[in-house]
Design a protein around this motif. Structure first.
Motif, PDB file in Angstrom:
ATOM      1  N   ASN A  34       0.822  -1.213   0.000  1.00 22.79           N
ATOM      2  CA  ASN A  34       0.000   0.000   0.000  1.00 22.79           C
ATOM      3  C   ASN A  34       0.852   1.256   0.000  1.00 22.79           C
ATOM      4  OD1 ASN A  34      -2.471  -1.340  -0.021  1.00 22.79           O
ATOM      5  ND2 ASN A  34      -2.463  -1.552   2.204  1.00 22.79           N
ATOM      6  N   ASN A  35       2.049   1.167   0.525  1.00 23.75           N
ATOM      7  CA  ASN A  35       2.988   2.284   0.583  1.00 23.75           C
ATOM      8  C   ASN A  35       4.381   1.752   0.316  1.00 23.75           C
ATOM      9  OD1 ASN A  35       1.237   4.511   1.574  1.00 23.75           O
ATOM     10  ND2 ASN A  35       0.955   3.085   3.280  1.00 23.75           N
ATOM     11  N   GLY A  36       5.250   2.627  -0.116  1.00 19.95           N
ATOM     12  CA  GLY A  36       6.628   2.232  -0.358  1.00 19.95           C
ATOM     13  C   GLY A  36       7.337   3.261  -1.198  1.00 19.95           C
ATOM     14  N   PRO A  37       8.627   3.122  -1.334  1.00 19.08           N
ATOM     15  CA  PRO A  37       9.402   4.126  -2.064  1.00 19.08           C
ATOM     16  C   PRO A  37       9.263   4.061  -3.583  1.00 19.08           C
ATOM     17  CG  PRO A  37      10.852   2.397  -1.258  1.00 19.08           C
ATOM     18  CD  PRO A  37       9.482   2.111  -0.704  1.00 19.08           C
ATOM     19  N   THR A  52       6.375  -0.926  -4.073  1.00 20.29           N
ATOM     20  CA  THR A  52       7.313  -1.956  -3.642  1.00 20.29           C
ATOM     21  C   THR A  52       8.483  -1.281  -2.946  1.00 20.29           C
ATOM     22  OG1 THR A  52       8.660  -3.842  -4.340  1.00 20.29           O
ATOM     23  CG2 THR A  52       8.572  -1.992  -5.855  1.00 20.29           C
ATOM     24  N   ASP A  53       9.127  -2.023  -2.065  1.00 25.02           N
ATOM     25  CA  ASP A  53      10.345  -1.518  -1.444  1.00 25.02           C
ATOM     26  C   ASP A  53      11.570  -2.250  -1.984  1.00 25.02           C
ATOM     27  OD1 ASP A  53       9.947  -3.945  -0.233  1.00 25.02           O
ATOM     28  OD2 ASP A  53       9.731  -3.147   1.791  1.00 25.02           O
ATOM     29  N   ASP A  54      11.361  -3.085  -2.997  1.00 25.77           N
ATOM     30  CA  ASP A  54      12.435  -3.872  -3.592  1.00 25.77           C
ATOM     31  C   ASP A  54      12.994  -3.154  -4.822  1.00 25.77           C
ATOM     32  OD1 ASP A  54      14.094  -5.732  -4.821  1.00 25.77           O
ATOM     33  OD2 ASP A  54      12.729  -7.418  -4.446  1.00 25.77           O
ATOM     34  N   GLU A  55      14.156  -2.590  -4.680  1.00 33.88           N
ATOM     35  CA  GLU A  55      14.802  -1.814  -5.734  1.00 33.88           C
ATOM     36  C   GLU A  55      15.103  -2.643  -6.988  1.00 33.88           C
ATOM     37  OE1 GLU A  55      19.040   0.353  -5.896  1.00 33.88           O
ATOM     38  OE2 GLU A  55      17.760   1.033  -4.246  1.00 33.88           O
ATOM     39  N   SER A  56      15.216  -3.946  -6.847  1.00 33.34           N
ATOM     40  CA  SER A  56      15.554  -4.797  -7.992  1.00 33.34           C
ATOM     41  C   SER A  56      14.445  -4.819  -9.053  1.00 33.34           C
ATOM     42  CB  SER A  56      15.869  -6.221  -7.535  1.00 33.34           C
ATOM     43  OG  SER A  56      14.695  -6.894  -7.125  1.00 33.34           O
ATOM     44  N   TYR A  57      13.247  -4.369  -8.703  1.00 33.80           N
ATOM     45  CA  TYR A  57      12.146  -4.323  -9.655  1.00 33.80           C
ATOM     46  C   TYR A  57      12.123  -3.043 -10.497  1.00 33.80           C
ATOM     47  CZ  TYR A  57       9.822  -8.398  -7.596  1.00 33.80           C
ATOM     48  OH  TYR A  57       9.497  -9.661  -7.162  1.00 33.80           O
ATOM     49  N   LEU A  58      12.957  -2.067 -10.165  1.00 29.52           N
ATOM     50  CA  LEU A  58      12.917  -0.791 -10.874  1.00 29.52           C
ATOM     51  C   LEU A  58      13.255  -0.952 -12.356  1.00 29.52           C
ATOM     52  CD1 LEU A  58      14.511   1.770  -8.398  1.00 29.52           C
ATOM     53  CD2 LEU A  58      12.131   1.602  -9.127  1.00 29.52           C
ATOM     54  N   PHE A  59      12.478  -0.274 -13.180  1.00 27.74           N
ATOM     55  CA  PHE A  59      12.731  -0.225 -14.613  1.00 27.74           C
ATOM     56  C   PHE A  59      14.072   0.457 -14.837  1.00 27.74           C
ATOM     57  CE2 PHE A  59      12.336   2.447 -18.483  1.00 27.74           C
ATOM     58  CZ  PHE A  59      12.334   1.441 -19.414  1.00 27.74           C
ATOM     59  N   ASP A  60      14.941  -0.159 -15.642  1.00 26.38           N
ATOM     60  CA  ASP A  60      16.281   0.401 -15.818  1.00 26.38           C
ATOM     61  C   ASP A  60      16.538   0.936 -17.226  1.00 26.38           C
ATOM     62  OD1 ASP A  60      16.561  -1.925 -17.274  1.00 26.38           O
ATOM     63  OD2 ASP A  60      18.299  -2.675 -16.175  1.00 26.38           O
ATOM     64  N   TYR A  77       1.727   7.368 -19.621  1.00 26.05           N
ATOM     65  CA  TYR A  77       2.990   8.038 -19.937  1.00 26.05           C
ATOM     66  C   TYR A  77       3.742   8.202 -18.627  1.00 26.05           C
ATOM     67  CZ  TYR A  77       6.117  11.645 -21.818  1.00 26.05           C
ATOM     68  OH  TYR A  77       7.210  12.364 -22.222  1.00 26.05           O
ATOM     69  N   ILE A  78       4.870   7.511 -18.498  1.00 24.23           N
ATOM     70  CA  ILE A  78       5.594   7.479 -17.233  1.00 24.23           C
ATOM     71  C   ILE A  78       6.958   8.137 -17.403  1.00 24.23           C
ATOM     72  CG2 ILE A  78       6.460   6.007 -15.375  1.00 24.23           C
ATOM     73  CD1 ILE A  78       3.370   5.943 -15.777  1.00 24.23           C
ATOM     74  N   ASN A  79       7.175   9.190 -16.616  1.00 27.21           N
ATOM     75  CA  ASN A  79       8.440   9.920 -16.700  1.00 27.21           C
ATOM     76  C   ASN A  79       9.147   9.983 -15.344  1.00 27.21           C
ATOM     77  OD1 ASN A  79       6.760  11.691 -15.429  1.00 27.21           O
ATOM     78  ND2 ASN A  79       7.015  13.367 -16.884  1.00 27.21           N
ATOM     79  N   PHE A  80       8.909   8.995 -14.498  1.00 26.83           N
ATOM     80  CA  PHE A  80       9.527   8.913 -13.181  1.00 26.83           C
ATOM     81  C   PHE A  80       9.921   7.464 -12.907  1.00 26.83           C
ATOM     82  CE2 PHE A  80       4.881   8.813 -12.812  1.00 26.83           C
ATOM     83  CZ  PHE A  80       4.670   7.591 -12.169  1.00 26.83           C
ATOM     84  N   PRO A  81      10.864   7.225 -12.014  1.00 32.46           N
ATOM     85  CA  PRO A  81      11.281   5.844 -11.720  1.00 32.46           C
ATOM     86  C   PRO A  81      10.093   5.005 -11.248  1.00 32.46           C
ATOM     87  CG  PRO A  81      12.806   7.406 -10.742  1.00 32.46           C
ATOM     88  CD  PRO A  81      11.636   8.207 -11.254  1.00 32.46           C
TER      89      PRO A  81
END
Length: 139
Positions: A34-37, A52-60, A77-81
């Motif tokens: 429900n919340n996370g960075p 998610t709080d799992d950085e490994s899922y971030l789009f790179d 349209y996504i312009n943020f991590p």
């Protein structure tokens, strides 16, 4: 007196205009917080489906990115991590001769028929869009 020339437009299938995207790790719906960075972008109606709080899922890859809901036909349209939601979330980036924001709006306004709860990406790739040849005109 200078005369302005009309922009030259061309038409092509969306599938011919896409860059190949590499496979990315996707967050399963059962793992949404429900919340996370890190916001999770999926094919749902809301811009952000969860966190998610799992950085490994971030789009790179390169931003901005257009996200397409394969079942829902939603464009974002996504312009943020962000992290990518699983099942039916397609990442769409145009080749360099097409401005990414223009591409998003062209997709959003494409005449994609609703085939129910099917995967629509195969239909989207065959849909044609028109775009100005000059990128400055697209912008």
């Amino acid at each position: 007196m200078t005369t302005q020339t009309k922009p030259i437009w061309q038409e092509d299938k969306i599938g011919n205009l896409l860059l190949k995207s590499k496979r990315q790790k996707k967050v399963k719906r059962s793992e949404y917080l429900n919340n996370g960075p890190y916001p999770i972008i999926d094919q749902g109606d809301d811009l952000i489906g969860g966190y998610t709080d799992d950085e490994s899922y971030l789009f790179d890859g390169e931003l901005p990115m257009t996200i397409f809901g394969d079942h829902t036909r939603r464009f974002k349209y996504i312009n943020f991590p962000f992290a990518i939601g699983a099942d039916g979330t397609q990442l769409l980036a145009p080749k360099k001769e097409i401005d990414r924001r223009f591409f998003y709006y062209a997709l959003k306004n494409s005449p994609l028929k609703n085939y129910g709860y099917q995967r629509h990406f195969k239909y989207l790739k065959d849909t044609k869009i028109s775009f100005p040849v000059e990128i400055k005109t697209q912008k």
